[in-house]
Design a protein around this motif. Structure first.
Motif, PDB file in Angstrom:
ATOM      1  N   TYR A  33      35.292  32.515  41.285  1.00  0.00           N
ATOM      2  CA  TYR A  33      36.283  33.319  40.668  1.00  0.00           C
ATOM      3  C   TYR A  33      37.562  32.272  40.955  1.00  0.00           C
ATOM      4  O   TYR A  33      38.073  31.758  41.911  1.00  0.00           O
ATOM      5  N   HIS A  49      30.286  41.510  42.009  1.00  0.00           N
ATOM      6  CA  HIS A  49      29.326  42.665  41.945  1.00  0.00           C
ATOM      7  C   HIS A  49      28.310  41.707  41.022  1.00  0.00           C
ATOM      8  O   HIS A  49      28.584  41.496  39.836  1.00  0.00           O
ATOM      9  N   HIS A  88      24.651  39.653  35.129  1.00  0.00           N
ATOM     10  CA  HIS A  88      26.183  39.630  34.770  1.00  0.00           C
ATOM     11  C   HIS A  88      26.700  39.762  36.261  1.00  0.00           C
ATOM     12  O   HIS A  88      26.229  40.314  37.406  1.00  0.00           O
ATOM     13  N   GLN A  90      30.476  40.501  37.921  1.00  0.00           N
ATOM     14  CA  GLN A  90      31.992  41.002  37.602  1.00  0.00           C
ATOM     15  C   GLN A  90      32.675  40.575  38.812  1.00  0.00           C
ATOM     16  O   GLN A  90      32.171  40.905  39.924  1.00  0.00           O
ATOM     17  N   THR A  92      36.332  41.879  40.490  1.00  0.00           N
ATOM     18  CA  THR A  92      37.368  42.831  40.254  1.00  0.00           C
ATOM     19  C   THR A  92      38.430  42.390  41.579  1.00  0.00           C
ATOM     20  O   THR A  92      38.151  42.130  42.757  1.00  0.00           O
ATOM     21  N   THR A  99      39.242  43.163  36.091  1.00  0.00           N
ATOM     22  CA  THR A  99      37.998  42.894  36.485  1.00  0.00           C
ATOM     23  C   THR A  99      37.581  41.541  35.394  1.00  0.00           C
ATOM     24  O   THR A  99      38.053  41.635  34.173  1.00  0.00           O
ATOM     25  N   GLU A 101      34.352  39.124  33.958  1.00  0.00           N
ATOM     26  CA  GLU A 101      32.873  39.228  33.955  1.00  0.00           C
ATOM     27  C   GLU A 101      32.317  37.884  33.140  1.00  0.00           C
ATOM     28  O   GLU A 101      33.007  37.347  32.291  1.00  0.00           O
TER      29      GLU A 101
END
Length: 117
Positions: A33, A49, A88, A90, A92, A99, A101
């Protein structure tokens, strides 16, 4: 035109915002991220997630604290044992509830890493 290039690049980075990217290497799936460093002077708390294509039992949620001025954080999972299909991920930002993704396809799994010799 040369003096304006640094300003343009700075503006382009600011407009991109947060992003999550995943790569599969060395029997692991790494998801990173990326966020704008200037956006987190007091640090950030984020949630990863992982969403399985077939089984909620293989989903995972993890929380990370990102220190001030850091620009990324990553999570990983082992490839062997993961369900085939489109996963997937995600991420946040728990401060803003924004969020991002991404998705990736696992088309083969090799459990040899866990086999005893």
């Amino acid at each position: 035109m040369r003096p304006f290039a640094p300003l343009f690049l700075t503006m382009a980075v600011a407009l991109l915002g947060a992003d999550v990217q995943c790569n599969i290497e060395n029997e692991r799936i790494y998801c990173t991220y990326y966020l704008d460093r200037s956006d987190n002077p007091a640090g950030k708390r984020v949630e990863f997630h992982w969403i399985s294509p077939t089984s909620p039992e293989d989903d995972r949620i993890r929380h990370f604290d990102i220190p001030p001025l850091y620009g990324s954080v990553y999570d990983y999972r082992f490839l062997p044992g993961r369900a085939k299909g489109v996963w997937h991920v995600q991420v946040t930002d728990l401060d803003t509830n924004e969020t991002v993704e991404t998705a990736f396809d696992i088309n083969t799994t090799d459990d040899s890493m866990f086999e005893e010799e």
